[in-house]
Design a protein around this motif. Structure first.
Motif, PDB file in Angstrom:
ATOM      1  N   PRO A 166     -17.310 -24.758  27.020  1.00 33.12           N
ATOM      2  CA  PRO A 166     -17.951 -25.879  27.703  1.00 33.12           C
ATOM      3  C   PRO A 166     -17.160 -26.271  28.948  1.00 33.12           C
ATOM      4  O   PRO A 166     -16.138 -25.661  29.263  1.00 33.12           O
ATOM      5  CB  PRO A 166     -17.899 -26.984  26.656  1.00 33.12           C
ATOM      6  N   GLU A 167     -17.604 -27.291  29.641  1.00 35.07           N
ATOM      7  CA  GLU A 167     -16.843 -27.845  30.768  1.00 35.07           C
ATOM      8  C   GLU A 167     -15.471 -28.298  30.271  1.00 35.07           C
ATOM      9  O   GLU A 167     -15.351 -28.753  29.124  1.00 35.07           O
ATOM     10  CB  GLU A 167     -17.592 -29.048  31.358  1.00 35.07           C
ATOM     11  N   PRO A 168     -14.476 -28.201  31.130  1.00 36.68           N
ATOM     12  CA  PRO A 168     -13.117 -28.524  30.663  1.00 36.68           C
ATOM     13  C   PRO A 168     -12.897 -29.987  30.286  1.00 36.68           C
ATOM     14  O   PRO A 168     -11.868 -30.313  29.707  1.00 36.68           O
ATOM     15  CB  PRO A 168     -12.226 -28.110  31.846  1.00 36.68           C
ATOM     16  N   ASP A 169     -13.864 -30.852  30.582  1.00 41.18           N
ATOM     17  CA  ASP A 169     -13.656 -32.256  30.196  1.00 41.18           C
ATOM     18  C   ASP A 169     -14.471 -32.639  28.950  1.00 41.18           C
ATOM     19  O   ASP A 169     -14.534 -33.805  28.585  1.00 41.18           O
ATOM     20  CB  ASP A 169     -13.987 -33.189  31.364  1.00 41.18           C
ATOM     21  N   CYS A 203      -6.485 -23.721   7.924  1.00 41.40           N
ATOM     22  CA  CYS A 203      -6.654 -24.263   9.280  1.00 41.40           C
ATOM     23  C   CYS A 203      -5.964 -23.381  10.315  1.00 41.40           C
ATOM     24  O   CYS A 203      -4.961 -22.726  10.032  1.00 41.40           O
ATOM     25  CB  CYS A 203      -6.034 -25.652   9.378  1.00 41.40           C
ATOM     26  N   ALA A 204      -6.515 -23.404  11.504  1.00 39.63           N
ATOM     27  CA  ALA A 204      -5.806 -22.880  12.675  1.00 39.63           C
ATOM     28  C   ALA A 204      -5.878 -23.980  13.718  1.00 39.63           C
ATOM     29  O   ALA A 204      -6.963 -24.489  14.007  1.00 39.63           O
ATOM     30  CB  ALA A 204      -6.477 -21.614  13.192  1.00 39.63           C
ATOM     31  N   THR A 205      -4.737 -24.372  14.235  1.00 46.27           N
ATOM     32  CA  THR A 205      -4.753 -25.416  15.254  1.00 46.27           C
ATOM     33  C   THR A 205      -3.841 -25.050  16.416  1.00 46.27           C
ATOM     34  O   THR A 205      -3.172 -24.006  16.390  1.00 46.27           O
ATOM     35  CB  THR A 205      -4.381 -26.795  14.648  1.00 46.27           C
ATOM     36  N   ILE A 206      -3.877 -25.895  17.422  1.00 39.86           N
ATOM     37  CA  ILE A 206      -3.063 -25.656  18.620  1.00 39.86           C
ATOM     38  C   ILE A 206      -2.195 -26.872  18.876  1.00 39.86           C
ATOM     39  O   ILE A 206      -2.491 -27.973  18.418  1.00 39.86           O
ATOM     40  CB  ILE A 206      -3.944 -25.394  19.862  1.00 39.86           C
ATOM     41  N   GLY A 207      -1.128 -26.658  19.642  1.00 43.48           N
ATOM     42  CA  GLY A 207      -0.257 -27.768  20.005  1.00 43.48           C
ATOM     43  C   GLY A 207      -0.634 -28.346  21.356  1.00 43.48           C
ATOM     44  O   GLY A 207      -1.561 -27.860  22.019  1.00 43.48           O
ATOM     45  N   PRO A 208       0.090 -29.358  21.776  1.00 43.17           N
ATOM     46  CA  PRO A 208      -0.181 -29.960  23.087  1.00 43.17           C
ATOM     47  C   PRO A 208      -0.021 -28.953  24.227  1.00 43.17           C
ATOM     48  O   PRO A 208      -0.684 -29.080  25.252  1.00 43.17           O
ATOM     49  CB  PRO A 208       0.844 -31.103  23.178  1.00 43.17           C
ATOM     50  N   ALA A 209       0.818 -27.941  24.025  1.00 43.74           N
ATOM     51  CA  ALA A 209       1.000 -26.933  25.077  1.00 43.74           C
ATOM     52  C   ALA A 209      -0.301 -26.186  25.344  1.00 43.74           C
ATOM     53  O   ALA A 209      -0.673 -25.946  26.497  1.00 43.74           O
ATOM     54  CB  ALA A 209       2.106 -25.949  24.672  1.00 43.74           C
ATOM     55  N   LEU A 242      -3.009 -17.088  22.857  1.00 46.10           N
ATOM     56  CA  LEU A 242      -4.301 -17.292  22.179  1.00 46.10           C
ATOM     57  C   LEU A 242      -4.606 -18.773  21.946  1.00 46.10           C
ATOM     58  O   LEU A 242      -5.776 -19.159  21.839  1.00 46.10           O
ATOM     59  CB  LEU A 242      -4.331 -16.506  20.867  1.00 46.10           C
ATOM     60  N   GLY A 243      -3.563 -19.595  21.901  1.00 40.14           N
ATOM     61  CA  GLY A 243      -3.804 -21.033  21.803  1.00 40.14           C
ATOM     62  C   GLY A 243      -4.565 -21.543  23.008  1.00 40.14           C
ATOM     63  O   GLY A 243      -5.504 -22.346  22.877  1.00 40.14           O
ATOM     64  N   ALA A 244      -4.181 -21.059  24.180  1.00 35.91           N
ATOM     65  CA  ALA A 244      -4.877 -21.485  25.408  1.00 35.91           C
ATOM     66  C   ALA A 244      -6.326 -21.005  25.402  1.00 35.91           C
ATOM     67  O   ALA A 244      -7.213 -21.679  25.931  1.00 35.91           O
ATOM     68  CB  ALA A 244      -4.129 -20.967  26.634  1.00 35.91           C
ATOM     69  N   VAL A 245      -6.566 -19.839  24.806  1.00 35.63           N
ATOM     70  CA  VAL A 245      -7.953 -19.347  24.732  1.00 35.63           C
ATOM     71  C   VAL A 245      -8.792 -20.303  23.876  1.00 35.63           C
ATOM     72  O   VAL A 245      -9.897 -20.701  24.262  1.00 35.63           O
ATOM     73  CB  VAL A 245      -8.016 -17.910  24.162  1.00 35.63           C
ATOM     74  N   MET A 246      -8.255 -20.717  22.707  1.00 35.06           N
ATOM     75  CA  MET A 246      -9.026 -21.645  21.881  1.00 35.06           C
ATOM     76  C   MET A 246      -9.213 -22.962  22.635  1.00 35.06           C
ATOM     77  O   MET A 246     -10.303 -23.547  22.621  1.00 35.06           O
ATOM     78  CB  MET A 246      -8.359 -21.867  20.522  1.00 35.06           C
ATOM     79  N   ALA A 247      -8.164 -23.407  23.324  1.00 31.93           N
ATOM     80  CA  ALA A 247      -8.259 -24.659  24.087  1.00 31.93           C
ATOM     81  C   ALA A 247      -9.305 -24.563  25.193  1.00 31.93           C
ATOM     82  O   ALA A 247     -10.002 -25.537  25.485  1.00 31.93           O
ATOM     83  CB  ALA A 247      -6.901 -25.012  24.676  1.00 31.93           C
TER      84      ALA A 247
END
Lengths: 568, 568
Positions: A110-113, A156-162, A190-195
């Protein structure tokens, strides 16, 4: 037979496909790399709408076999620009098996916001639910909030603030048997990809328990017991049981391939202060929550993981692995285990790869931002990564960009991914492996070091690396832990027999290795299509020009040799 | 006949070679790109020992012809990873001619902690002298110190503090007729290349005056007068005389290709506040040192440069060009000429390219580091670049890395070099040119905009771009100012006649264009050898996926078309 669940991250729409191929049966990297190859345009923006994120369980997921619950996560990597499979332990692959899922795919962006969403997968429905309550929080707090909401037994799979800030060294944290998201698919961003898909967590609920429908349950039980014996009898795997991977510190120091001072040296004064024995003694002495032996997934008999406690016995970080001890330790000339553990904890909380960040801090120290050996400065830099300050953003983008931005020539990476903890000038086998993998420098890909008669010569190393590329990739290819590889190195039949007993499908050793080699071919083709060339499969120039002081060695491997090592 | 002076930056040893080829006669980019191709390994580290820095004067350097003293500076670029020729006006090429030098080469590189040196080239000797007194100082102060030490008439090339820190967007500043190093070979990070050799300035002394040995002096005089008439009569060049390149603001606003809001839009409300007339009026009104018309090199009749004064009439910045007004103005939604001039001044003092930094700040604003239109924040970011803070380092590394580090997808560059001031979705001719140049996005390379009947269609643009690639490259090919190209667009003989009168060498139009095309072939080959592929000759994905609001256009150019546009 094998279900693939596709979720559109913009609309929340889902589709379920089935796939009865042997590739889907094997799962793991066999499946994830095929799906990336087939479904992701090689030249797409890794953080754009065309990239997809694939979570694949392995052939024996859901069974009682040991070490079989690795989860292969695939996508185009924003860190390397090439294909990526990064795998993690934990319970997510098991929960997928309980939901009868071989693969989950996150599509579109989606849109980044757009508000953050959580993908929740249960027996009856899959939905995108509000995830904004997780925004900006560390992975430890996210773990607590996720278990609070979805139960401790959810996968679960989650990401950090980074990752929320799209840092390129950000990983995906998967939940361990205690509900803590501490098992990292750390490499490749891959965290950035999910983000980029505005998904802050994915949860597979514990509301189903599809049992494996064994073709021959007795045979399977027999085979599973045999595998346990093989794992326990193997001297390498069993050493990991006592010391974890930290056992490598002494080995690498002795071979002079322990990364030291931004990979300029291969040995460190005081290495014994951060070796396996030192860690073992510290954990034992402090007691409390400390554990020298710990399983990342249910049923594993290797139990290479550990829990490193603070002085008061409460947990500081779990696990601490050799690669981290080297990249965040010797590579920065740190001899303080507590500081390394603290850096590791911050990395886990920020959701970044410890290798890429450790290497980046090494470069920052060479650039003069801090002195080598300054533990406080190193911890502070990790905090900057967590806070995503400008310097933190630089460091959290990996060592290649850090070196470019800070003007440092000696930049330890291949394809933008930091070199793991084996200084390549002193081990030409590992050097060959780093230069041969489609994933960016990776040690698990073809671990030659134990089998190099003379690590400093490149003679015979094309063949040796290729031999171990197959041996190492076999485990990823079916979702087994890499540490099981030693036990079936010369005979894969114990695992193939388990497949037969589980599915009544015969895969011969030869056929299996054909899958492995074909996977490598597809992965290299993806990279070529993405614009990666022979010029990228190189170390930076200084590794070729400057001898490593302890061994007197330079990299002398030619483009022709690496091309041969990548040819399947 | 033509002398090439090679200087080893480690030992200070020099060698002088002569070259009687027509390539050496033409000089400029014809020579620099051939020397880079021949002498620099394509895969080398641009900031390592194997890269070389070439300074080449053009065919008519030292003569009285107008606009003939451009200096072509060549190397492998640390910004793009490919070949680079960046050229500048000023007096350095003239001083080289007075020393009878066609080319100066800086070779090798010492350890990064070696003291800074100045290369001093005089009639009797060439030497490396101590340059540590220049360290850390801005380019304006360096200019003063250099003129103090070597005289106002010496030809200098120096670097700013940004290059000393190896920032990838750092340029080389060459001295103008007043002894101020304000004429920039700004693009491609050549400042960092000189810095990597620990050379902080190069000075060609004014202690010799080798006069051109004209084959036919009368013919030359006649030809030089004819060239002046052609330049003065040409409507494009003559418009630049009054307004400088700022005349483009209105043209681009009308065509909706004025980069606005990080290249998301093609027009800006309030563009008239920063157009040519606004600048002209401001300069005239403030008077003092302000000049609407100003020559960057002796004898130029175009005089497109200007001097922009502060309110009190003292100089603020010289020159301010259209590209800067757009990239540091409309692209950031700034409508304040004084702020743009201040940013330009800081860029010149820090020694960084205004386009690459303007584009990087646009990305930073999109990332939320400041609001679009916030002039104070934009000036502060420029100060951070000068101070090389972590954020300054990010921004000073160019827009591609800035976007990666800050997690922004819309990243306006090709090959890592920021797009110049023509929003490519609204001008498919310029888009084609950006995607065709071996140098990274560059407008001077093939300026189609004035000749596009319908800028929004790609039809016919391969041919149009290729036509102008030759026309634009002709000027670089012999060290002429690019603005002379309009006057000889359809007939190069006025310039070729000058070459004949100067050297008694006949070069036909056809033969000349063969040199131009062969240069392009060599440059593209260098890039291919360096590992640059079709995947790199692309805009970022969003230019293909999102329509520019004002024109409704997306990039629809295919890889096949750009490959054709690069094929010679």
């Amino acid at each position: 037979m094998f279900s693939i669940l596709k979720i559109n991250t913009v609309t929340g729409e889902t589709t379920k496909e089935t796939d009865n191929s042997k590739e889907a049966l094997l799962g793991g990297r066999t499946l994830s790399s095929r799906m990336v190859s087939k479904e992701v345009p090689a030249q797409c923006d890794p953080l754009g709408r065309q990239n997809k994120l694939f979570f694949c369980s392995g052939a024996l997921a859901g069974t009682t076999a040991s070490s079989c619950h690795r989860l292969s996560i695939g996508a185009k990597s924003p860190l390397t620009g090439g294909i990526k499979e990064s795998n993690a332990g934990g319970i997510l692959a098991l929960r997928m098996a309980h939901q009868n899922l071989r693969c989950i795919v996150l599509e579109d962006a989606p849109e980044p916001d757009r508000d953050w969403k959580i993908v929740v997968i249960g027996k009856d429905k899959t939905e995108l639910v509000d995830g904004s309550f997780l925004e900006g929080k560390g992975v430890y707090e996210k773990s607590d909030l996720l278990t609070e909401k979805f139960g401790k037994r959810a996968g679960c799979a989650t990401i950090g603030p980074a990752a929320e800030k799209r840092l390129l060294a950000s990983g995906l944290a998967c939940s361990d048997p205690h509900g803590v998201c501490s098992r990292y698919a750390g490499r490749g961003g891959l965290g950035a990809v999910m983000a980029s898909k505005r998904i802050i967590a994915m949860v597979v609920l514990d509301d189903a328990k599809v049992k494996p429908d064994y073709a021959d349950k007795d045979e399977f039980k027999k085979g599973a017991r045999k595998l346990i014996t093989l794992l326990q009898e193997n001297p390498v795997a069993s050493k990991f049981t006592k010391y974890g991977t930290a056992a490598m510190v002494d080995i690498c120091q002795a071979l002079k391939v322990l990364p030291t001072r931004n990979f300029k040296h291969g040995a460190m004064d005081g290495a014994e202060k951060i070796n396996a024995q030192a860690m073992y003694d510290t954990i034992k002495e402090r007691g409390g929550e400390g554990r020298t032996q710990h399983a990342c997934m249910p049923g594993c008999v290797i139990q290479c993981s550990n829990v490193y406690p603070k002085k008061d016995g409460t947990i500081l970080c779990s696990p601490i692995e050799y690669e981290t001890m080297a990249l965040m330790g010797s590579n920065l000339c740190l001899t303080d285990l507590d500081a390394i553990a603290m850096m590791n904890r911050i990395a886990n909380d920020a959701g970044v790869d410890t290798l890429d960040c450790g290497a980046a801090i090494g470069v920052a120290m060479e650039a003069g931002l801090a002195e080598f050996g300054d533990a406080k400065a190193a911890v502070r830099m990790m905090e900057e990564i967590r806070e995503a300050t400008p310097l933190g953003r630089i460091l959290g983008s990996g060592v290649k960009l850090t070196a470019k931005i800070l003007g440092v020539s000696h930049s330890p990476h291949v394809l933008g991914q930091a070199l793991p903890a084996y200084e390549p000038r002193g081990t030409k086998g590992m050097a060959m492996t780093y230069l041969s993998t489609p994933m960016g420098a990776d040690h698990t890909f073809g671990f030659t070091l134990r089998d190099e008669e003379d690590p400093t010569t490149k003679e015979g190393k094309v063949a040796l690396s290729k031999k171990f590329q197959v041996i190492g990739s076999r485990m990823d290819a079916m979702g087994m832990c890499n540490f099981a590889r030693y036990s079936v190195k010369d005979d894969m039949n114990p695992l193939l027999d388990l497949i037969k007993a589980r599915f009544d499908v015969v895969i011969t050793e030869e056929e299996f290795d054909d899958f492995v080699r074909e996977t490598l071919r597809l992965e290299h083709q993806f990279n070529t299509d993405a614009g990666i060339t022979a010029a990228d499969y190189r170390f930076c120039e200084s590794f070729y020009q400057e001898a490593q002081p302890e061994t007197g060695e330079k990299i002398d491997i030619t483009d022709q040799e690496t091309a041969e090592a990548r040819s399947w």
